[in-house]
Design a protein around this motif. Structure first.
Motif, PDB file in Angstrom:
ATOM      1  N   ALA A   1       6.175 -39.584  33.504  1.00  0.00           N
ATOM      2  CA  ALA A   1       6.123 -38.129  33.400  1.00  0.00           C
ATOM      3  C   ALA A   1       7.272 -37.654  32.518  1.00  0.00           C
ATOM      4  O   ALA A   1       8.305 -38.326  32.400  1.00  0.00           O
TER       5      ALA A   1
ATOM      6  N   CYS B   1      14.732 -31.794  27.669  1.00  0.00           N
ATOM      7  CA  CYS B   1      13.574 -32.455  28.280  1.00  0.00           C
ATOM      8  C   CYS B   1      14.039 -33.740  28.940  1.00  0.00           C
ATOM      9  O   CYS B   1      15.110 -34.244  28.627  1.00  0.00           O
TER      10      CYS B   1
ATOM     11  N   PHE C   1       4.791 -29.947  30.767  1.00  0.00           N
ATOM     12  CA  PHE C   1       4.805 -31.062  31.724  1.00  0.00           C
ATOM     13  C   PHE C   1       3.785 -32.091  31.272  1.00  0.00           C
ATOM     14  O   PHE C   1       2.638 -31.761  30.996  1.00  0.00           O
TER      15      PHE C   1
ATOM     16  N   SER D   1      13.138 -35.176  39.526  1.00  0.00           N
ATOM     17  CA  SER D   1      12.096 -34.157  39.670  1.00  0.00           C
ATOM     18  C   SER D   1      12.593 -32.723  39.598  1.00  0.00           C
ATOM     19  O   SER D   1      11.799 -31.802  39.741  1.00  0.00           O
ATOM     20  N   CYS D   2      13.876 -32.528  39.459  1.00  0.00           N
ATOM     21  CA  CYS D   2      14.362 -31.152  39.342  1.00  0.00           C
ATOM     22  C   CYS D   2      15.745 -31.146  38.698  1.00  0.00           C
ATOM     23  O   CYS D   2      16.417 -32.167  38.667  1.00  0.00           O
TER      24      CYS D   2
ATOM     25  N   LEU E   1       9.165 -33.717  31.255  1.00  0.00           N
ATOM     26  CA  LEU E   1       9.175 -32.270  31.469  1.00  0.00           C
ATOM     27  C   LEU E   1      10.160 -31.629  30.509  1.00  0.00           C
ATOM     28  O   LEU E   1      11.298 -32.083  30.379  1.00  0.00           O
TER      29      LEU E   1
ATOM     30  N   CYS F   1      11.718 -27.464  38.488  1.00  0.00           N
ATOM     31  CA  CYS F   1      11.153 -28.663  39.114  1.00  0.00           C
ATOM     32  C   CYS F   1       9.964 -29.122  38.281  1.00  0.00           C
ATOM     33  O   CYS F   1       9.315 -28.303  37.619  1.00  0.00           O
ATOM     34  N   THR F   2       9.624 -30.394  38.395  1.00  0.00           N
ATOM     35  CA  THR F   2       8.335 -30.817  37.848  1.00  0.00           C
ATOM     36  C   THR F   2       7.244 -30.108  38.658  1.00  0.00           C
ATOM     37  O   THR F   2       7.366 -29.977  39.881  1.00  0.00           O
TER      38      THR F   2
ATOM     39  N   ASN G   1       2.181 -36.014  32.182  1.00  0.00           N
ATOM     40  CA  ASN G   1       2.144 -37.146  33.115  1.00  0.00           C
ATOM     41  C   ASN G   1       0.972 -38.051  32.819  1.00  0.00           C
ATOM     42  O   ASN G   1      -0.046 -37.628  32.289  1.00  0.00           O
TER      43      ASN G   1
ATOM     44  N   CYS H   1       9.905 -28.836  45.998  1.00  0.00           N
ATOM     45  CA  CYS H   1      10.762 -28.305  44.946  1.00  0.00           C
ATOM     46  C   CYS H   1      12.024 -27.698  45.570  1.00  0.00           C
ATOM     47  O   CYS H   1      13.139 -27.970  45.116  1.00  0.00           O
TER      48      CYS H   1
END
Ligand SMILES: *[C@@H]1O[C@H](CO)[C@@H](O)[C@H](O)[C@H]1NC(C)=O
Ligand SMILES: *[C@@H]1O[C@H](CO)[C@@H](O)[C@H](O)[C@H]1NC(C)=O
Ligand SMILES: *[C@@H]1O[C@H](CO)[C@@H](O)[C@H](O)[C@H]1NC(C)=O
Ligand SMILES: *[C@@H]1O[C@H](CO)[C@@H](O)[C@H](O)[C@H]1NC(C)=O
Ligand SMILES: *[C@@H]1O[C@H](CO)[C@@H](O)[C@H](O)[C@H]1NC(C)=O
Ligand SMILES: *[C@@H]1O[C@H](CO)[C@@H](O)[C@H](O)[C@H]1NC(C)=O
Length: 255
Positions: free
Chosen positions: A72, A112, A61, A224-225, A74, A189-190, A63, A198
């Motif tokens: 960000a 990613c 991760f 975010s997920c 991931l 999730c991030t 950011n 999440c």
């Protein structure tokens, strides 16, 4: 009105065997419009995208924040550090090429993704969702069993990903319903999201893939997920990251 516009702009595509690891999905270049050159925002964005690659929390991760610009990235939880770094590096370049003047953007590789915005990352989830599904359908005679298998898989994956802790919120699992083929699934999730955030993000993702219940596979990415399931093994179940550090501060590795 903004809220309405931002809610779920949906990008879709279906995939068959043609989808490759290298495909960059999206990018979605945002609805906040363009920044003007030589403003603070442009400099801040240049900064965050330049520093991002050196902010790995040790679990894929990344950011970075500068002024109003937040970025960000991931990696999927099974991606080894060198490949993760390569993917994030590549995604950073791609998104800049494809969204050169936009205030916010998000784009996903299979392994990613990257996002940036001038909004707080908490509200970015409403920005967009990208999903794709396998164009091949389960036969009518198998559909009930298939759907039960997928539902069981997703409901086992969700709490495990959400409960993964502050560094890594990832789960992968396969199940084999009796007399059926194996179904492989993954959720993530991030890690800056709370367990509740999440879960909410993943519940939203699950409800969005439900109509794809005839497909042999589906993937859904939010900022975010994300989740994916397939009737073949698509993640590395043999590789695990180093153990979670016992001190509460994330290790920042420049590698
Ligand atoms: C933003 O810039 C892109 C690329 O130059 C252009 O196509 C688009 O119309 C611009 N959008 C706005 C809202 O100005
Ligand atoms: C990055 O995320 C962590 C939570 O995972 C947070 O504590 C930290 O403040 C963030 N850093 C930046 C620069 O946004
Ligand atoms: C982001 O930029 C847009 C367009 O300039 C602006 O309307 C919005 O208020 C900004 N949001 C934040 C949180 O700065
Ligand atoms: C799969 O099922 C969907 C929904 O019923 C249908 O629209 C689609 O044509 C089917 N695809 C194939 C390849 O049969
Ligand atoms: C598949 O999804 C559709 C649309 O949400 C729903 O109407 C149908 O009952 C579902 N089928 C099964 C077998 O779950
Ligand atoms: C996935 O489903 C297809 C279509 O039914 C089938 O031909 C294939 O053997 C399945 N793959 C695996 C690994 O079971």
């Amino acid at each position: 009105m903004d809220l309405l516009i931002y809610s779920f702009l949906i990008l879709i595509c279906n995939f068959d065997l043609a989808t490759t690891q290298e495909e960059f999905s999206g990018p979605f270049c945002g609805l906040s419009g363009n920044y003007t050159q030589n403003t603070d925002y442009r400099h801040n964005l240049d900064d965050v995208l330049y520093t991002l690659i050196n902010t790995n929390n040790g679990f894929g991760f990344y950011n970075s924040t500068s002024g109003q610009a937040n970025a960000a990235a991931l990696c999927r939880g099974d991606i080894q550090p060198e490949n993760c770094r390569r993917c994030v590096d590549d995604a950073t370049r791609r998104i800049r090429q494809q969204c050169p003047v936009q205030i916010e953007a998000v784009g996903w590789y299979e392994t990613c993704f990257i996002r940036y915005s001038n909004r707080s990352m908490g509200s970015i989830n409403d920005l967009v969702v990208f999903y794709a599904w396998n164009a091949r359908n389960v036969s009518d005679s198998s559909i009930v069993q298939w759907n039960k298998g997928v539902a069981d898989l997703l409901s086992a994956l969700l709490p495990e990903a959400a409960g993964g802790g502050q560094f890594r919120k990832y789960s992968s699992l396969n199940i084999t319903p009796p007399g059926f083929w194996t179904i492989y699934g993954m959720m993530q999730c991030t890690p800056e999201l709370s367990e509740m955030e999440c879960s909410d993000c993943l519940y939203g993702a699950v409800s969005l893939v439900q109509p794809l219940n005839r497909s042999l596979g589906a993937k859904l990415f939010r900022p975010s997920c994300f989740l994916q399931y397939e009737n073949y093994s698509f993640y590395d179940s043999m590789w695990f990251p180093p153990p979670i550090p016992s001190s509460p501060s994330p290790t920042s590795s420049g590698k």
